[in-house]
Design a protein around this motif. Sequence first.
Motif, PDB file in Angstrom:
ATOM      1  N   PHE A 199     -34.101 -16.608  31.992  1.00 27.69           N
ATOM      2  CA  PHE A 199     -34.125 -17.728  32.933  1.00 27.69           C
ATOM      3  C   PHE A 199     -32.765 -18.426  32.922  1.00 27.69           C
ATOM      4  CE2 PHE A 199     -38.212 -17.148  34.252  1.00 27.69           C
ATOM      5  CZ  PHE A 199     -39.232 -17.497  33.368  1.00 27.69           C
ATOM      6  N   ASP A 200     -32.239 -18.698  34.120  1.00 31.25           N
ATOM      7  CA  ASP A 200     -30.940 -19.346  34.177  1.00 31.25           C
ATOM      8  C   ASP A 200     -30.922 -20.551  35.105  1.00 31.25           C
ATOM      9  OD1 ASP A 200     -29.355 -16.829  36.359  1.00 31.25           O
ATOM     10  OD2 ASP A 200     -31.093 -18.126  36.625  1.00 31.25           O
ATOM     11  N   TYR A 201     -32.076 -20.889  35.627  1.00 34.60           N
ATOM     12  CA  TYR A 201     -32.138 -22.028  36.541  1.00 34.60           C
ATOM     13  C   TYR A 201     -33.484 -22.703  36.338  1.00 34.60           C
ATOM     14  CZ  TYR A 201     -31.100 -24.596  40.847  1.00 34.60           C
ATOM     15  OH  TYR A 201     -30.802 -25.569  41.761  1.00 34.60           O
ATOM     16  N   PHE A 202     -33.432 -24.013  36.156  1.00 32.65           N
ATOM     17  CA  PHE A 202     -34.636 -24.754  35.810  1.00 32.65           C
ATOM     18  C   PHE A 202     -34.788 -25.938  36.754  1.00 32.65           C
ATOM     19  CE2 PHE A 202     -35.124 -22.449  31.868  1.00 32.65           C
ATOM     20  CZ  PHE A 202     -33.828 -22.067  31.575  1.00 32.65           C
TER      21      PHE A 202
ATOM     22  N   LEU B 118     -31.457 -29.737  28.841  1.00 36.69           N
ATOM     23  CA  LEU B 118     -31.758 -28.343  28.544  1.00 36.69           C
ATOM     24  C   LEU B 118     -31.225 -27.972  27.163  1.00 36.69           C
ATOM     25  CD1 LEU B 118     -32.757 -25.510  29.377  1.00 36.69           C
ATOM     26  CD2 LEU B 118     -30.508 -25.131  30.422  1.00 36.69           C
ATOM     27  N   ASN B 119     -32.104 -27.435  26.326  1.00 37.70           N
ATOM     28  CA  ASN B 119     -31.727 -26.944  25.009  1.00 37.70           C
ATOM     29  C   ASN B 119     -32.013 -25.454  24.991  1.00 37.70           C
ATOM     30  OD1 ASN B 119     -31.658 -26.129  22.302  1.00 37.70           O
ATOM     31  ND2 ASN B 119     -32.368 -28.108  21.553  1.00 37.70           N
ATOM     32  N   LYS B 120     -30.978 -24.664  25.266  1.00 33.60           N
ATOM     33  CA  LYS B 120     -31.186 -23.209  25.417  1.00 33.60           C
ATOM     34  C   LYS B 120     -31.589 -22.556  24.109  1.00 33.60           C
ATOM     35  CE  LYS B 120     -27.185 -22.495  27.428  1.00 33.60           C
ATOM     36  NZ  LYS B 120     -26.816 -23.886  27.813  1.00 33.60           N
ATOM     37  N   SER B 121     -31.047 -23.015  23.011  1.00 32.66           N
ATOM     38  CA  SER B 121     -31.383 -22.382  21.730  1.00 32.66           C
ATOM     39  C   SER B 121     -32.854 -22.573  21.397  1.00 32.66           C
ATOM     40  CB  SER B 121     -30.500 -22.926  20.610  1.00 32.66           C
ATOM     41  OG  SER B 121     -30.696 -24.320  20.470  1.00 32.66           O
ATOM     42  N   ALA B 122     -33.402 -23.708  21.795  1.00 35.32           N
ATOM     43  CA  ALA B 122     -34.813 -23.981  21.541  1.00 35.32           C
ATOM     44  C   ALA B 122     -35.692 -23.557  22.709  1.00 35.32           C
ATOM     45  CB  ALA B 122     -35.015 -25.465  21.259  1.00 35.32           C
ATOM     46  N   LYS B 123     -35.072 -23.103  23.799  1.00 34.13           N
ATOM     47  CA  LYS B 123     -35.804 -22.759  25.023  1.00 34.13           C
ATOM     48  C   LYS B 123     -36.707 -23.930  25.433  1.00 34.13           C
ATOM     49  CE  LYS B 123     -35.870 -17.709  24.564  1.00 34.13           C
ATOM     50  NZ  LYS B 123     -35.327 -17.551  23.206  1.00 34.13           N
TER      51      LYS B 123
ATOM     52  N   ILE C 115     -25.861 -23.209  32.502  1.00 32.28           N
ATOM     53  CA  ILE C 115     -24.519 -23.453  31.971  1.00 32.28           C
ATOM     54  C   ILE C 115     -24.323 -24.923  31.587  1.00 32.28           C
ATOM     55  CG2 ILE C 115     -23.529 -21.532  33.262  1.00 32.28           C
ATOM     56  CD1 ILE C 115     -22.350 -23.561  35.223  1.00 32.28           C
ATOM     57  N   LYS C 116     -25.317 -25.735  31.922  1.00 29.14           N
ATOM     58  CA  LYS C 116     -25.236 -27.156  31.590  1.00 29.14           C
ATOM     59  C   LYS C 116     -26.317 -27.513  30.579  1.00 29.14           C
ATOM     60  CE  LYS C 116     -23.369 -28.775  35.990  1.00 29.14           C
ATOM     61  NZ  LYS C 116     -23.542 -29.746  37.102  1.00 29.14           N
ATOM     62  N   ASP C 117     -26.164 -28.672  29.956  1.00 26.50           N
ATOM     63  CA  ASP C 117     -27.227 -29.134  29.069  1.00 26.50           C
ATOM     64  C   ASP C 117     -27.809 -30.470  29.521  1.00 26.50           C
ATOM     65  OD1 ASP C 117     -24.832 -29.955  26.420  1.00 26.50           O
ATOM     66  OD2 ASP C 117     -25.221 -30.885  28.373  1.00 26.50           O
ATOM     67  N   LYS C 118     -27.243 -31.002  30.599  1.00 26.59           N
ATOM     68  CA  LYS C 118     -27.743 -32.292  31.095  1.00 26.59           C
ATOM     69  C   LYS C 118     -27.390 -32.430  32.570  1.00 26.59           C
ATOM     70  CE  LYS C 118     -26.972 -37.285  30.430  1.00 26.59           C
ATOM     71  NZ  LYS C 118     -26.229 -38.288  29.617  1.00 26.59           N
ATOM     72  N   ASN C 119     -28.335 -32.961  33.320  1.00 25.84           N
ATOM     73  CA  ASN C 119     -28.070 -33.300  34.718  1.00 25.84           C
ATOM     74  C   ASN C 119     -28.795 -34.594  35.033  1.00 25.84           C
ATOM     75  OD1 ASN C 119     -27.103 -33.082  37.341  1.00 25.84           O
ATOM     76  ND2 ASN C 119     -28.864 -31.885  38.031  1.00 25.84           N
ATOM     77  N   GLU C 120     -28.069 -35.501  35.656  1.00 25.91           N
ATOM     78  CA  GLU C 120     -28.609 -36.835  35.879  1.00 25.91           C
ATOM     79  C   GLU C 120     -28.599 -37.152  37.376  1.00 25.91           C
ATOM     80  OE1 GLU C 120     -26.570 -39.590  33.416  1.00 25.91           O
ATOM     81  OE2 GLU C 120     -27.697 -41.332  34.068  1.00 25.91           O
ATOM     82  N   ASP C 121     -29.677 -37.792  37.828  1.00 27.39           N
ATOM     83  CA  ASP C 121     -29.765 -38.210  39.220  1.00 27.39           C
ATOM     84  C   ASP C 121     -30.546 -39.513  39.266  1.00 27.39           C
ATOM     85  OD1 ASP C 121     -31.104 -36.740  42.323  1.00 27.39           O
ATOM     86  OD2 ASP C 121     -29.969 -38.563  41.919  1.00 27.39           O
ATOM     87  N   GLY C 122     -29.823 -40.602  39.269  1.00 25.07           N
ATOM     88  CA  GLY C 122     -30.477 -41.898  39.282  1.00 25.07           C
ATOM     89  C   GLY C 122     -31.291 -42.129  38.021  1.00 25.07           C
TER      90      GLY C 122
END
Lengths: 111, 112
Positions: A30-33, A66-71, A53-60
Amino acid sequence: DQQVKQNSPSLSVQEGRISILNCDYTNSMFDYFLWYKKYPAEGPTFLISISSIKDKNEDGRFTVFLNKSAKHLSLHIVPSQPGDSAVYFCAASVDNNDMRFGAGTRLTVKP
Amino acid sequence: DAGVIQSPRHEVTEMGQEVTLRCKPISGHNSLFWYRQTMMRGLELLIYFNNNVPIDDSGMPEDRFSAKMPNASFSTLKIQPSEPRDSAVYFCASSFGHNEQYFGPGTRLTVT
């Protein structure tokens, strides 16, 4: 085979506090959440997404971690509002195709 | 744009009958998805089309289920014969390329 799991069927939070919704996945491809929000008698609506490719996305008021190692990914809503009361679905896909959804978490924000 | 349109919104039928659910995707979208929502399994992807061609139907539960997309503006999901365990809300969604999907309001199917 549930590749995307939301282990909490429900969550209740006081207005103004933080809501944290959690999601776990098993497929490392999985590469998109995404997070979708669903009101009764309506279809799910897109809320926020994050690429692997990111670990955080913010919108308001909404932030996805996202923690890929922990899925594991989570959705933070702060401050929570009564209008946020809905069912939240976590979804994951490979290249935004063949999206797999979790079972949903019903959030109730109390005034 | 009116968004994704699904019909009917509610369908009640008897076991053994044929059921046809309809979907009109958002104009310009080239991918269409059929989902089923149940309490136990949440949202399950049944099948999706890209440019009117079925790409993955591995989620279709049985041969009783079939889906078609004869053109870019219309798709059907058919259940024949229907069974009580098919009772669920069926959603259609569409997207353009690899962007987020837009869902219709769903069809609530009850098979008695």
